[in-house]
Write a protein that holds these residues in place. Structure first.
Motif, short mmCIF file in Angstrom:
data_model
loop_
_atom_site.label_atom_id
_atom_site.label_comp_id
_atom_site.label_asym_id
_atom_site.label_seq_id
_atom_site.Cartn_x
_atom_site.Cartn_y
_atom_site.Cartn_z
N GLN A 189 0.67 -14.42 -18.87
CA GLN A 189 -0.06 -13.18 -19.14
C GLN A 189 0.33 -12.09 -18.14
N LEU A 190 0.48 -12.48 -16.88
CA LEU A 190 0.80 -11.51 -15.84
C LEU A 190 2.28 -11.11 -15.83
N SER A 191 3.13 -11.90 -16.47
CA SER A 191 4.58 -11.62 -16.42
C SER A 191 4.94 -10.32 -17.10
N VAL A 192 4.08 -9.82 -17.99
CA VAL A 192 4.37 -8.55 -18.67
C VAL A 192 3.82 -7.36 -17.90
N CYS A 193 3.17 -7.61 -16.77
CA CYS A 193 2.64 -6.53 -15.94
C CYS A 193 3.74 -6.03 -15.00
N ASP A 194 3.38 -5.11 -14.13
CA ASP A 194 4.39 -4.48 -13.27
C ASP A 194 4.58 -5.20 -11.94
N PHE A 195 4.23 -6.47 -11.88
CA PHE A 195 4.43 -7.23 -10.64
C PHE A 195 5.90 -7.61 -10.48
N SER A 196 6.37 -7.59 -9.25
CA SER A 196 7.73 -8.04 -8.98
C SER A 196 7.80 -9.55 -9.11
N PRO A 197 9.00 -10.12 -9.28
CA PRO A 197 9.13 -11.58 -9.40
C PRO A 197 8.54 -12.32 -8.20
N TYR A 242 -5.03 -9.38 -13.23
CA TYR A 242 -4.22 -8.33 -12.62
C TYR A 242 -4.90 -7.77 -11.37
N GLN A 243 -6.19 -7.45 -11.48
CA GLN A 243 -6.92 -6.89 -10.34
C GLN A 243 -6.97 -7.88 -9.18
N LEU A 244 -7.12 -9.17 -9.52
CA LEU A 244 -7.19 -10.20 -8.49
C LEU A 244 -5.90 -10.25 -7.68
N VAL A 245 -4.76 -10.23 -8.37
CA VAL A 245 -3.47 -10.30 -7.69
C VAL A 245 -3.15 -8.98 -6.99
N ALA A 246 -3.45 -7.86 -7.66
CA ALA A 246 -3.12 -6.55 -7.10
C ALA A 246 -3.94 -6.22 -5.85
N SER A 247 -5.09 -6.88 -5.69
CA SER A 247 -5.95 -6.57 -4.54
C SER A 247 -5.46 -7.21 -3.24
N VAL A 248 -4.49 -8.11 -3.34
CA VAL A 248 -3.98 -8.81 -2.15
C VAL A 248 -2.83 -8.01 -1.55
N ARG A 249 -2.83 -7.91 -0.26
CA ARG A 249 -1.79 -7.16 0.44
C ARG A 249 -0.41 -7.78 0.21
N ARG A 250 0.56 -6.95 -0.05
CA ARG A 250 1.92 -7.41 -0.28
C ARG A 250 2.75 -7.33 1.01
N GLU A 251 3.56 -8.32 1.18
CA GLU A 251 4.46 -8.37 2.33
C GLU A 251 5.88 -8.58 1.82
N GLU A 252 6.83 -8.46 2.73
CA GLU A 252 8.22 -8.75 2.39
C GLU A 252 8.66 -9.99 3.13
N CYS A 253 9.24 -10.93 2.38
CA CYS A 253 9.73 -12.16 3.01
C CYS A 253 10.88 -11.82 3.94
N ARG A 254 10.77 -12.21 5.20
CA ARG A 254 11.81 -11.89 6.17
C ARG A 254 13.04 -12.78 6.02
N TRP A 255 12.94 -13.77 5.13
CA TRP A 255 14.08 -14.67 4.94
C TRP A 255 14.92 -14.25 3.73
N CYS A 256 14.25 -14.05 2.56
CA CYS A 256 15.02 -13.74 1.35
C CYS A 256 14.78 -12.33 0.83
N GLY A 257 13.79 -11.63 1.36
CA GLY A 257 13.58 -10.24 0.98
C GLY A 257 12.67 -10.01 -0.21
N PHE A 258 12.20 -11.07 -0.87
CA PHE A 258 11.30 -10.90 -2.00
C PHE A 258 9.92 -10.46 -1.52
N GLU A 259 9.21 -9.73 -2.38
CA GLU A 259 7.82 -9.43 -2.11
C GLU A 259 7.00 -10.71 -2.23
#
Length: 300
Positions: free
Chosen positions: A101-109, A249-266
């Motif tokens: 369900q969330l895969s069609v939203c604007d979240f990065s991989p 969507y709100q549940l996931v979007a409410s969590v702070r996003r970081e950048e992985c220092r190893w591979c660069g993914f959010e």
């Protein structure tokens, strides 16, 4: 195309709740598809979707887990996330549908992959069992073991998020002998999915669903691995989770996003969904000194 969500068997694919939810990809085990076929299938998924998030259940056979890692290594790609999931089979299927369900939203991989750990905390997974004599997934007391030998015994077991076991009384509705109540349910809106094994009765739909105040009930075929997970074929498995994609969507979007220092993914949470590297917290700021003062040297 949205990020592809993959499971390891077709019976972990629940029906889409709406026409917007994509289907899940199914990655067959080694005995059903050879390595060449697995490589071709995975490469095709990456070509069409860009990234692939695979749910890897804790109960998956070692040969199947090894195949997933082999395919990722041979393709030499960082676009495949192998996400460990410690849920019963029907709970795993429910989590996969939420990610679809969330895969069609604007979240990065990266956010989508790491969201699996977050959403799993909101899945209530259990079963009605005819015996707990061999159950080792949930703590079982000696009395429950002894009562398992009764032909009419039934146990309501919650495996996740908090293990809980109660014995249902013969002919009683939502309670069992001793005055204990049903396994504690979610305090948020959910939809309940259940699947019948070799156990008769409508207890899940008639008693558990009203007690948990679920918004809807759906029956699904029992996953093939459920009898082994619950250590008995005499069961009715159930799983409750958040059905509304806007709430997810709100549940996931409410969590702070970081950048992985190893591979660069959010990522969200404390671990990257693609490389499994832990989040490294930034160093604390230097200690503040009084205005106008200078730090003292330890030397005299």
């Amino acid at each position: 195309m949205p990020t592809a969500i993959a499971v390891t068997s077709a019976d972990l694919v629940l029906p889409a709740p709406d026409r917007h939810t994509p289907a899940a990809a199914v990655l067959p085990p080694p005995e059903e598809l050879d390595l060449e076929g697995a490589l071709a299938q995975t490469a095709s998924l990456l070509e069409r979707h860009g990234h692939l998030v695979v749910l890897v259940p804790a109960w998956l056979r070692t040969s199947a887990v090894r195949r997933l890692h082999t395919v990722r290594a041979i393709l030499e790609t960082d676009r495949i996330a192998l996400v460990d999931v410690d849920l019963p089979p029907l709970g795993t299927a429910l989590l996969a549908r939420q990610l679809r369900q969330l895969s069609v939203c604007d979240f990065s991989p990266g956010v989508l992959a790491s969201a699996a750990r977050l959403l799993s905390h909101y899945v209530y997974a259990g079963a009605l069992l005819g015996s707990v004599a061999k159950l080792d997934r949930v703590p079982v007391g000696l009395k429950a073991h002894a009562k398992s030998w009764s032909p009419s015994a039934q146990f309501a077991v919650l495996a996740h998020p908090t293990p809980h076991l109660v014995k249902l009384g013969s002919g009683s509705g939502g309670t069992h002998g001793g005055g204990a109540t049903l396994p504690p349910g979610p305090d948020f809106a959910t939809h309940l999915t259940f699947a019948r094994g070799q156990l008769a009765g409508d207890w899940v739909a008639s008693d558990l669903a009203p007690a948990w105040k679920v918004q809807g009930v759906m029956e699904n075929p029992l996953p093939a691995d459920s009898p082994a997970w619950w250590a008995t074929p005499k069961l009715v498995e159930f799983a409750a989770g958040i059905p509304d994609p806007s709430v997810l969507y709100q549940l996931v979007a409410s969590v702070r996003r970081e950048e992985c220092r190893w591979c660069g993914f959010e990522l969200i949470g404390d671990r990257c969904g693609f490389c499994a590297a832990p989040l490294i917290a930034p160093p604390p700021p230097p200690a503040q000194t009084a205005a106008g003062s200078r730090p003292r040297s330890g030397l005299r």
